[in-house]
Enzyme design. Structure first.
Site, PDB file in Angstrom:
ATOM      1  N   HIS A   1      53.332  37.646  46.781  1.00 62.24           N
ATOM      2  CA  HIS A   1      53.361  36.205  47.016  1.00 62.24           C
ATOM      3  C   HIS A   1      54.565  35.817  47.889  1.00 62.24           C
ATOM      4  CE1 HIS A   1      50.230  36.432  44.020  1.00 62.24           C
ATOM      5  NE2 HIS A   1      51.088  37.029  43.216  1.00 62.24           N
TER       6      HIS A   1
ATOM      7  N   GLU B   1      57.007  34.024  39.811  1.00 61.20           N
ATOM      8  CA  GLU B   1      56.730  35.424  40.124  1.00 61.20           C
ATOM      9  C   GLU B   1      57.269  35.784  41.509  1.00 61.20           C
ATOM     10  OE1 GLU B   1      52.915  38.441  40.790  1.00 61.20           O
ATOM     11  OE2 GLU B   1      52.577  36.315  40.370  1.00 61.20           O
TER      12      GLU B   1
ATOM     13  N   HIS C   1      54.665  42.975  41.494  1.00 63.10           N
ATOM     14  CA  HIS C   1      54.077  41.789  40.885  1.00 63.10           C
ATOM     15  C   HIS C   1      54.513  41.659  39.431  1.00 63.10           C
ATOM     16  CE1 HIS C   1      51.188  40.650  44.074  1.00 63.10           C
ATOM     17  NE2 HIS C   1      51.201  41.947  44.353  1.00 63.10           N
TER      18      HIS C   1
ATOM     19  N   GLU D   1      52.349  45.756  38.127  1.00 58.13           N
ATOM     20  CA  GLU D   1      52.560  44.529  37.360  1.00 58.13           C
ATOM     21  C   GLU D   1      53.640  44.869  36.339  1.00 58.13           C
ATOM     22  OE1 GLU D   1      51.135  41.721  37.965  1.00 58.13           O
ATOM     23  OE2 GLU D   1      49.233  42.119  38.979  1.00 58.13           O
TER      24      GLU D   1
END
Length: 316
Positions: free
Chosen positions: A106, A143, A198, A280
Site C-alpha cells: 500500500h 498498515e 503486509h 502478512e
C-alpha cells in the site's frame, strides 16, 4: 494486507501442498519451538478451525501520519535483533551483486486517492483493483506506515551485507504503485528476491503470521511456473526465520497451521518473473497482535527475521 476494495470478494485460501511448517522448521531452525512457546506465553490462542477467511472483519481506515499506539519505541533500524542471526557481519559483502526488491504494501497516501487506486488493472488471470488503502489497528496505526517502517529496517540490514536494495515505493509518490507496476519493478530490476510486506485485517482472536506463495499460473500476461519452486524455498526460509527471531507463531486462521498459503489471485505474484512472496506479519485488528505490530522493537525483529530468510535463500 487489507482484502477490502470495491467489488472484491476475498477468495478462499488454497491449501499449500507443502507439509506442516513444523517439519520445515525442524530442518531450518532448531530453536523454533522455543519461539512458539514464547508466543503461547504472551497469549497465542492456538488453532482456530472455525475461521477460514483471510479477512473476516472490516478494516479500519488508516490516516496519513498516524503514529504507533502506546508501547512503541524508537529502536533504530538495523539494530541487532538476535545473537543467533545467520546474517554475515556488517560490511562483509556477502550479498554483493545480489538485488533485493522490498515492496512495502500500500502507500500512506492511498486513502486520498480512492478513485485512482480503484481502477482495474490486468493481473493475468483477470482484472483487479490497482491497490487498496490497507488496514489499520483499532487505534489508527496504518498498515502502510507499518510496511514502510519494516521495509526501511530491512533495507539497512541487507545493504550492510552488500545487497543492492530497491523499494517499490517510499512514500515518494501520491499513491500506488498499482499491483501490476509493483511486479514490473521487481522484474525490471532482475531481482534475486522480492518480498512484499503486509499486515492483515482479520477478526479479533485471529493471530499470527503467514507467508503467501505464488501458485502455478499460466494465463494471459501471467506465467509463474518458473518461479513457483524458488519462491517456495524463499517463503519457507522466511517463515522459519520469522518464528525464530520474533517468537510469533504461524497463523491460527489461515494456512492450516503451516504459516504458508498458496494463492493465484494476487497480481503482485501472478505477474512476477522473479522469486517473490508476500508476508502478512500479523493481524492488526487483534489487540495482542496489534501490540506487537506497533512496537518498534518487535518491528526490528520482524525486519531481522525476514532479512535472515532472504539471506539464507540468496546464499543457499
Amino acid at each position: 494486507m487489507s482484502y477490502t476494495g470495491p467489488g472484491f470478494d476475498p477468495p478462499q485460501p488454497r491449501r499449500s501442498p507443502r507439509g506442516p511448517l513444523t517439519v520445515a522448521l525442524a530442518a531450518l531452525v532448531p530453536g523454533a519451538l522455543l519461539g512458539w512457546a514464547v508466543y503461547a506465553a504472551v497469549g497465542g490462542s492456538g488453532g482456530d478451525e472455525g475461521s477460514t477467511a483471510a479477512s473476516a472483519s472490516a478494516s479500519g481506515t488508516p490516516t496519513a501520519g498516524s503514529s504507533p499506539s502506546a508501547g512503541a519505541d524508537d529502536t533504530k533500524p538495523g539494530a541487532s535483533a538476535s545473537a543467533k542471526s545467520p546474517s554475515a557481519p556488517a560490511g562483509s559483502g556477502a550479498l554483493k551483486g545480489k538485488v533485493v526488491v522490498i515492496d512495502p504494501g500500500h502507500n500512506p497516501g492511498n486513502f486520498r486517492h480512492t478513485a485512482d487506486i480503484s481502477r482495474q488493472v490486468d493481473i493475468g488471470t483477470n482484472r483487479k483493483e490497482c491497490d487498496t488503502t490497507g488496514t489499520a489497528t483499532n487505534d489508527g496505526y496504518a498498515e502502510a506506515e507499518f510496511t514502510l517502517d519494516v521495509a526501511h529496517r530491512m533495507r539497512t540490514l541487507l545493504e550492510r551485507q552488500g545487497a543492492t536494495v530497491k523499494l517499490t515505493q517510499d512514500a515518494d509518490r501520491p499513491f500506488g504503485p498499482c499491483v501490476d507496476e509493483r511486479a514490473r519493478i521487481g522484474n525490471e530490476a532482475k531481482a534475486d528476491a522480492v518480498v512484499s510486506i503486509h499486515a492483515d485485517g482479520s477478526g479479533t482472536g485471529n493471530r499470527g503470521f503467514h507467508v503467501i506463495l505464488p501458485g502455478a499460473v499460466h494465463s494471459g500476461a501471467a506465467d509463474t511456473r518458473a518461479i513457483v519452486e524458488p519462491s517456495g524455498d524463499l517463503g519457507e526460509r522466511i517463515a522459519g526465520d520469522f518464528v525464530r527471531v520474533t517468537g510469533s507463531a504461524p497463523s491460527n486462521y489461515i494456512g492450516d497451521g503451516t504459516g504458508l498459503v498458496t494463492r493465484e489471485d494476487l497480481g503482485g505474484l501472478n505477474l512476477s518473473t522473479v522469486p517473490k512472496v508476500f508476508i502478512e506479519c500479523g493481524n492488526m485488528r487483534d489487540s495482542k497482535d496489534a501490540a506487537l505490530l506497533t512496537s518498534g522493537a518487535w518491528r526490528q525483529k520482524a525486519a531481522q527475521g525476514i532479512s535472515d530468510g532472504i539471506v539464507g535463500f540468496l546464499r543457499g
